[in-house]
Design an enzyme around this catalytic site. Structure first.
Site, PDB file in Angstrom:
ATOM      1  N   PRO A 255       1.258  -2.440  -0.246  1.00 37.09           N
ATOM      2  CA  PRO A 255       0.110  -2.189   0.619  1.00 37.09           C
ATOM      3  C   PRO A 255      -1.180  -2.779   0.054  1.00 37.09           C
ATOM      4  CG  PRO A 255       1.375  -0.191   0.330  1.00 37.09           C
ATOM      5  CD  PRO A 255       1.910  -1.196  -0.649  1.00 37.09           C
ATOM      6  N   PHE A 256      -2.002  -3.241   0.958  1.00 38.03           N
ATOM      7  CA  PHE A 256      -3.348  -3.713   0.639  1.00 38.03           C
ATOM      8  C   PHE A 256      -4.277  -2.737   1.326  1.00 38.03           C
ATOM      9  CE2 PHE A 256      -7.099  -6.262   1.671  1.00 38.03           C
ATOM     10  CZ  PHE A 256      -7.401  -6.773   0.426  1.00 38.03           C
TER      11      PHE A 256
END
Length: 137
Positions: free
Chosen positions: A2-3
């Site tokens: 995830p960013f």
């Protein structure tokens, strides 16, 4: 993988900003089964006039301590995993800071793994993504 982009008030104490980031990361580890070192966050500190929101939406009242969380992650999680992620993030943030659950807006954007490069200009393979089965929902 995830960013995470966290948009919040510049005036919040540094400790609170760190706790928000850690709360999100801990929830992603717990609910999306990401590795501990998969930690890519941007904390965007904004002036009050740069955060726009209604005083109430969908029956939820908002104060001036709004926090916007955008998570970009590979597709493949169940609705139940997403529900637990949102609840975990809100619970951890509100327990560790003065930010109310009502003031935490979370947006999850999903994409396919071929939309990521974490360096070297290469498309990396992700082996840790596992969809939850009926047995462990």
């Amino acid at each position: 993988m995830p960013f995470v982009r966290i948009s919040l008030l510049k005036e919040l104490p540094l400790d609170s900003k760190e706790k928000v980031s850690h709360a999100i990361h801990e929830s992603l580890i717990q609910e999306f089964n990401i590795p501990e070192n998969d930690y890519f966050h941007i904390i965007e500190e904004l002036e009050a006039h740069q955060l726009k929101y209604p005083s109430s939406y969908l029956g939820i009242s908002h104060s001036r301590s709004m926090v916007f969380v955008q998570i970009i992650a590979g597709a493949g999680r169940t609705v139940q995993q997403k529900e637990r992620l949102y609840a975990g993030i809100a619970e951890r943030i509100s327990a560790g800071t003065s930010i109310r659950k009502e003031d935490i807006i979370i947006v999850l954007v999903e994409n396919s793994v071929d939309n990521w490069s974490f360096g070297l200009g290469e498309l990396q393979k992700f082996t840790h993504l596992k969809q939850e089965t009926g047995a462990n929902k």
